[in-house]
Design an enzyme around this catalytic site. Structure first.
Site, mmCIF file in Angstrom:
data_model
loop_
_atom_site.group_PDB
_atom_site.id
_atom_site.type_symbol
_atom_site.label_atom_id
_atom_site.label_comp_id
_atom_site.label_asym_id
_atom_site.label_seq_id
_atom_site.Cartn_x
_atom_site.Cartn_y
_atom_site.Cartn_z
ATOM 1 N N GLU A 68 45.271 38.667 41.119
ATOM 2 C CA GLU A 68 44.104 38.278 41.926
ATOM 3 C C GLU A 68 44.652 37.483 43.114
ATOM 4 O O GLU A 68 44.427 36.284 43.245
ATOM 5 C CB GLU A 68 43.152 37.408 41.080
ATOM 6 C CG GLU A 68 41.813 37.126 41.763
ATOM 7 C CD GLU A 68 40.905 36.203 40.922
ATOM 8 O OE1 GLU A 68 41.361 35.711 39.873
ATOM 9 O OE2 GLU A 68 39.761 35.968 41.339
ATOM 10 N N HIS A 120 41.010 41.989 37.303
ATOM 11 C CA HIS A 120 41.168 42.143 38.753
ATOM 12 C C HIS A 120 42.208 43.203 39.134
ATOM 13 O O HIS A 120 41.864 44.230 39.684
ATOM 14 C CB HIS A 120 41.496 40.810 39.450
ATOM 15 C CG HIS A 120 40.364 39.853 39.400
ATOM 16 N ND1 HIS A 120 39.206 40.034 40.120
ATOM 17 C CD2 HIS A 120 40.175 38.720 38.697
ATOM 18 C CE1 HIS A 120 38.364 39.049 39.874
ATOM 19 N NE2 HIS A 120 38.926 38.236 38.997
HETATM 20 ZN ZN LIG Z 1 37.594 36.300 36.118
#
Ligand SMILES: [Zn+2]
Ligand SMILES: *[C@@H]1O[C@H](CO)[C@@H](O)[C@H](O)[C@H]1NC(C)=O
Ligand SMILES: *[C@@H]1O[C@H](CO)[C@@H](O)[C@H](O)[C@H]1NC(C)=O
Ligand SMILES: *[C@@H]1O[C@H](CO)[C@@H](O)[C@H](O)[C@H]1NC(C)=O
Ligand SMILES: *[C@@H]1O[C@H](CO)[C@@H](O)[C@H](O)[C@H]1NC(C)=O
Ligand SMILES: *[C@@H]1O[C@H](CO)[C@@H](O)[C@H](O)[C@H]1NC(C)=O
Ligand SMILES: *[C@@H]1O[C@H](CO)[C@@H](O)[C@H](O)[C@H]1NC(C)=O
Length: 514
Positions: free
Chosen positions: A359, A384
């Site tokens: 992320e 992510h």
């Molecule tokens: Zn999260």
């Protein structure tokens, strides 16, 4: 340009001919073919691309085709309008600037009705809308400490003993004294959401957005650590997910220590136990709701050993809802997974991992390399995977090992990773049929539907213009497939889903006829 197609994908001789020509064409050679042949090859290249994307090999029924035509007509209207006049294209702007308009989109309205299966990446304290949170501030015995632009809350019979750099005052008293409850509440609301209409905040950097995120998170946590309020919070949240046509949720949650009005504090297994009890209660009232599972999370800044110990305790105590373990917090500032390899390798024997990974926008940093460890440590899914696109070998590994990537588009834009969602790596993950699921991370934080807004942004803003109902359906199928339900659970969920899907298709056809 080097192009290597796998021969296995193009078995028959007719196709082989076009395959050879495709290679020549794409590598810049003249193939010596007629215009008709060229156009044939061209359309096959495009066709193949579409077949390769998420949902590309699903076949629609006649009824689904009717609905697909309706859906695609509306999608094309939205996109064609923006293509001619890019200033209409909201998806290149900050999410908060167009969020309120989404409800008017016909595509969104269809997606909202669509059964969406499972939400697999959801944080427990940020799963409820701001309106519902505001309603909880009307509960009795709520004290507020409003100082230095921060709001701390606690339920108590008497003013709390905890330090407050100003003064603990009953929120009801503050509200009464304000003379204008509407204004008071609209000011109070700002402490419970990241959403703002003030455009000056739209261009802030990642440090600013995470600071704001953590601040709101802290305030919400202080409101919902009181056991009776947490119960209401959780039931309301289940209601909102259910209303968004979600049948099952995998919730990431830390070990909230809930308290009672007399100050008694529950032990760390109480909250998971409460979640299970409330989810079962909800299931009784809504038989087509499948349930929840818990992924235990801990801040990247805390001791992993301690967290693993807690995880084992909960796994033993509540085996039905326990799914596994994750580390959370702004990845760029937390410790990387690699710091914990020996401990996690050991834990891998009895613990499933659902790590947040990649992320980040910082290519080649230790944060970015969390993806390597997530995969090597055998994560079941990755949260992510935003940076995954920069690592072709890891993309291959994820595909081969069938590790699902939980993509949260709106979260990524709000938390300053990407502005124009056409540039989100999800476009590539969709085009190459990566094992992905769509989720929303913290829908309450940006006042969005549990899944519909994310599906809408993905479908119109990120996916190919040609991506259609099959893409949506495949993503829902993925959400069931990559869930932590056992095979029996998945089968029964598919059964309910198929019925719901059929109703959805029928209802749209009926709606369209009338
Ligand atoms: Zn999260
Ligand atoms: C869809 O139909 C094609 C050709 O009729 C077939 O090869 C393919 O397996 C079908 N896909 C699915 C998911 O059933
Ligand atoms: C984009 O947002 C504007 C307002 O900001 C709105 O008028 C317009 O309808 C939106 N377009 C779409 C396709 O939602
Ligand atoms: C109360 O505040 C709201 C929002 O600021 C405002 O629109 C409204 O006119 C105010 N009401 C009174 C009675 O002052
Ligand atoms: C935690 O509390 C529950 C009841 O609230 C109890 O059953 C359980 O034994 C407690 N666990 C520990 C470790 O004390
Ligand atoms: C965590 O546990 C592992 C064994 O599982 C041990 O080797 C390590 O020293 C522990 N770390 C801390 C900080 O206690
Ligand atoms: C931004 O965040 C990074 C990572 O936490 C930190 O090292 C840096 O000092 C922060 N910068 C500012 C200006 O706060």
């Amino acid at each position: 340009m080097q192009v290597s197609f796998s021969l296995g994908q193009l078995p028959d001789p007719d196709k082989m001919l076009s395959f050879i020509c495709v290679v020549f064409l794409l590598s810049g050679h003249v193939c010596g073919i007629s215009l008709r042949q060229y156009l044939n090859v061209r359309s096959r290249v495009i066709e193949q691309e579409l077949e390769k994307q998420v949902g590309g090999n699903l076949n629609l029924t006649e009824e689904e085709k009717i609905v697909n035509d309706i859906l695609m007509r509306w999608k094309n209207v939205e996109l064609d309008e923006s293509f001619k006049n890019p200033s209409f294209f909201n998806f290149s702007k900050h999410y908060f600037s167009y969020r309120d308009q989404i409800k008017n989109s016909k595509v969104y309205q269809i997606i909202r009705r669509m059964p969406k299966g499972a939400a697999l990446h959801i944080h427990s304290t940020l799963m409820l809308s701001t309106d519902k949170l505001m309603a909880l501030t009307y509960e009795k015995h709520l004290y507020a400490c409003l100082a230095d632009g921060e709001l701390d809350l606690q339920f108590s019979r008497l003013p709390p003993q905890r330090p407050c750099s100003f003064k603990w005052i009953l929120l009801s008293e503050l509200r009464e004294r304000s003379n204008n409850v509407t204004r008071f509440d609209s000011e109070l609301r700002k402490y419970f959401t990241m959403v703002t209409n003030d455009e000056r905040f739209y261009d802030k950097d990642i440090n600013y957005t995470w600071k704001k995120f953590n601040k709101v998170c802290k305030t919400i946590q202080s409101l919902i650590s009181y056991r009776p309020v947490r119960e209401k919070f959780f039931l309301e949240a289940l209601n909102e997910f259910y209303s968004d046509n979600i049948m099952y949720i995998e919730i990431r949650s830390g070990l909230s220590r809930l308290y009672e009005l007399d100050g008694r504090v529950h032990n760390q297994t109480y909250w998971p136990y409460l979640m299970q009890r409330l989810a079962n209660q909800f299931k009784k009232e809504h038989p087509d709701f499948i349930g929840i599972k818990l992924i235990l999370t801990r801040s990247r800044l805390r001791s992993v050993n301690e967290t693993l110990e807690a995880a084992r305790e909960i796994k033993e105590y509540l085996p039905d809802i326990f799914a596994g373990f994750d580390l959370v917090g702004q990845e760029d500032i937390g410790k990387p997974l690699s710091d914990y390899v020996p401990t996690l390798l050991e834990a891998k024997k009895d613990m499933k991992f659902f790590f947040h990974g990649g992320e980040t926008n910082w290519f080649g940093t230790s944060t970015d390399e969390n993806l390597v460890d997530a995969i090597l440590l055998g994560a079941k899914r990755i949260g992510h995977g935003y940076a995954l696109i920069k690592h072709p070998d890891l993309m291959d590994a994820v595909k081969k090992k069938d590790i699902a990537v939980e993509v949260n588009v709106i979260s990524n834009t709000v938390l300053s990773l990407v502005r124009d969602v056409r540039n989100h790596p999800l476009a590539t993950y969709l085009a190459t049929d990566m094992p992905i699921v769509i989720s929303s991370d913290d829908p309450g934080m940006w006042d969005s539907d549990p899944l519909s807004h994310d599906f809408y942004v993905m479908f119109v803003g990120v996916a190919s213009k040609k991506a259609d109902l099959r893409t949506l359906k495949q993503l829902v199928i993925n959400s069931i497939r990559y869930s932590e339900l056992d095979n029996r659970g998945k089968r029964s969920m598919f059964k309910i889903f198929n019925k719901k899907w059929h109703c959805f298709i029928r209802s749209l056809i009926t709606l369209h006829k009338s």
